[in-house]
Design an enzyme around this catalytic site. Structure first.
Site, PDB file in Angstrom:
ATOM      1  N   TYR A 111      -3.404   4.142  -4.708  1.00  0.00           N
ATOM      2  CA  TYR A 111      -3.430   4.273  -3.247  1.00  0.00           C
ATOM      3  C   TYR A 111      -2.442   3.276  -2.650  1.00  0.00           C
ATOM      4  O   TYR A 111      -2.376   2.120  -3.065  1.00  0.00           O
ATOM      5  CB  TYR A 111      -4.843   3.999  -2.716  1.00  0.00           C
ATOM      6  CG  TYR A 111      -4.908   3.899  -1.208  1.00  0.00           C
ATOM      7  CD1 TYR A 111      -4.974   5.039  -0.419  1.00  0.00           C
ATOM      8  CD2 TYR A 111      -4.911   2.657  -0.583  1.00  0.00           C
ATOM      9  CE1 TYR A 111      -5.022   4.945   0.969  1.00  0.00           C
ATOM     10  CE2 TYR A 111      -4.971   2.558   0.798  1.00  0.00           C
ATOM     11  CZ  TYR A 111      -5.014   3.699   1.568  1.00  0.00           C
ATOM     12  OH  TYR A 111      -5.056   3.591   2.932  1.00  0.00           O
ATOM     13  N   HIS A 112      -1.680   3.719  -1.634  1.00  0.00           N
ATOM     14  CA  HIS A 112      -0.613   2.901  -1.039  1.00  0.00           C
ATOM     15  C   HIS A 112      -1.109   2.237   0.236  1.00  0.00           C
ATOM     16  O   HIS A 112      -1.450   2.897   1.210  1.00  0.00           O
ATOM     17  CB  HIS A 112       0.587   3.794  -0.717  1.00  0.00           C
ATOM     18  CG  HIS A 112       1.874   3.049  -0.580  1.00  0.00           C
ATOM     19  ND1 HIS A 112       2.061   2.039   0.338  1.00  0.00           N
ATOM     20  CD2 HIS A 112       3.059   3.192  -1.243  1.00  0.00           C
ATOM     21  CE1 HIS A 112       3.307   1.585   0.239  1.00  0.00           C
ATOM     22  NE2 HIS A 112       3.930   2.262  -0.726  1.00  0.00           N
ATOM     23  N   GLY A 113      -1.171   0.909   0.242  1.00  0.00           N
ATOM     24  CA  GLY A 113      -1.555   0.172   1.436  1.00  0.00           C
ATOM     25  C   GLY A 113      -0.399   0.036   2.402  1.00  0.00           C
ATOM     26  O   GLY A 113       0.723   0.485   2.142  1.00  0.00           O
ATOM     27  N   GLU A 184       1.582   7.513   3.593  1.00  0.00           N
ATOM     28  CA  GLU A 184       0.214   7.014   3.457  1.00  0.00           C
ATOM     29  C   GLU A 184       0.124   5.557   3.915  1.00  0.00           C
ATOM     30  O   GLU A 184      -0.871   5.148   4.538  1.00  0.00           O
ATOM     31  CB  GLU A 184      -0.221   7.132   2.000  1.00  0.00           C
ATOM     32  CG  GLU A 184      -1.674   6.794   1.730  1.00  0.00           C
ATOM     33  CD  GLU A 184      -2.054   7.138   0.302  1.00  0.00           C
ATOM     34  OE1 GLU A 184      -2.563   8.246   0.081  1.00  0.00           O
ATOM     35  OE2 GLU A 184      -1.808   6.302  -0.604  1.00  0.00           O
TER      36      GLU A 184
END
Length: 318
Positions: A111-113, A184
């Protein structure tokens, strides 16, 4: 009348000290909030500066170190800087690191912050604990930033096509991809995956016949956030330019814990669409299991206290 007495009388007569102190008290948190992300940029440029020095003196260093890989010592030197930052500022740790194989290929999907600081820390952890380098895929605009190319050369960061990524895996390397990417990062405010119909990573895994390891970092959105006001406007800008215009703020010293899910083995019967859905479900399960929703910066800061952290873990188990 002395100079100091004159200055004192001037400040008393013409400057509202109480108002100035109040204004400073109000504005300081705002300034700190937006300036802290600059620390990450500073670390990146310090890393680039060190690598330039290393590259300039490579011949002399090679004679001294007698190693085959010109970047190996540099990676560990720069890695020590990032490992220290992760430990001090975020008490960073990785759970289930044993899922990373000691040999052989694997595709890590994460998951890309708002700022993918977790992948920087994670790469370093793998270097020091597994003595392996995780190749990574980055957005094209990063390669236009001055100083980034030498970082990319040293840490094996590539723009990435399906074929080039598959070739990296076929050479028994580790590769990390975030399907959501910058989109994202900019607009996934509540840990929701924003992959649309991006199937590239699934095609890579099927082409290279490798397992996929899902990855999620707890409290990542509490460390850095994007401004949610004007979301539609920034969406339009991103659609036109494919560049992240939404401002980023944060740098909060919250507890960061990277969770690795069980590897999803290669299955030739799966289509790219089915594999994408399977990996998305695995990452969403990690989010639901480990992440407090909605995210809270104060609680994420308190997660650094061992006693409170233990109580939170027990609450999750219950």
């Amino acid at each position: 009348m002395s100079y100091l007495e004159g200055l004192s009388n001037f400040l008393r007569n013409y400057v509202d000290i109480d108002y100035s102190l109040w204004l400073t008290w109000c504005l300081t948190p705002l300034l700190i909030t937006f300036l802290l992300p600059a620390v990450i940029a500073l670390l990146l440029y310090i890393s680039a500066f060190w690598l330039y020095i290393y590259k300039l003196h490579w011949r002399r260093i090679k004679i001294t170190l007698q190693i085959g890989d010109r970047w190996e010592a540099a990676r560990k030197s720069v890695g020590a800087l990032w490992d220290a930052h992760g430990w001090i500022w975020h008490s960073y740790e990785v759970r289930n690191l044993h899922y990373i194989p000691e040999t052989g290929p694997a595709l890590i999907v994460y998951y890309h912050g708002a700022i993918p600081i977790d992948i920087y820390y994670f790469i370093v952890k793998v270097i020091f604990t597994r003595d392996r380098l995780v190749h990574t895929v980055a957005d094209h605009f990063l390669f236009k930033i001055p100083g980034f190319n030498i970082l990319a050369e040293c840490m094996k960061v590539i723009p990435g096509t399906v074929q080039s990524c598959a070739n990296i895996l076929k050479e028994d390397n580790l590769l990390a991809i975030s399907p959501g990417g910058v989109y994202e990062a900019q607009f996934g405010h509540n840990y929701n995956l924003m992959w649309k119909r991006r199937l590239g990573f699934a095609k890579v895994a099927l082409e290279a016949k490798v397992p996929i390891i899902p990855m999620f970092t707890e409290n990542l959105r509490e460390a850095f956030r994007t401004v949610s006001i004007g979301r539609r406007f920034f969406l339009k800008l991103y659609a036109m330019c494919k560049f992240p215009f939404a401002p980023i703020y944060g740098g909060f010293p919250v507890k960061l814990t990277t969770h690795l899910g069980k590897p999803i083995p290669y299955d030739p019967d799966l289509t790219p669409e089915q594999l994408q859905a399977k990996v998305a479900t695995a990452i969403e399960d990690l989010v639901n299991e480990h992440q407090r929703l909605p995210g809270n910066i104060l609680y994420a800061l308190l997660d650094r206290v061992p006693f409170l952290r233990k109580k939170q873990s027990q609450r999750h188990e219950d």
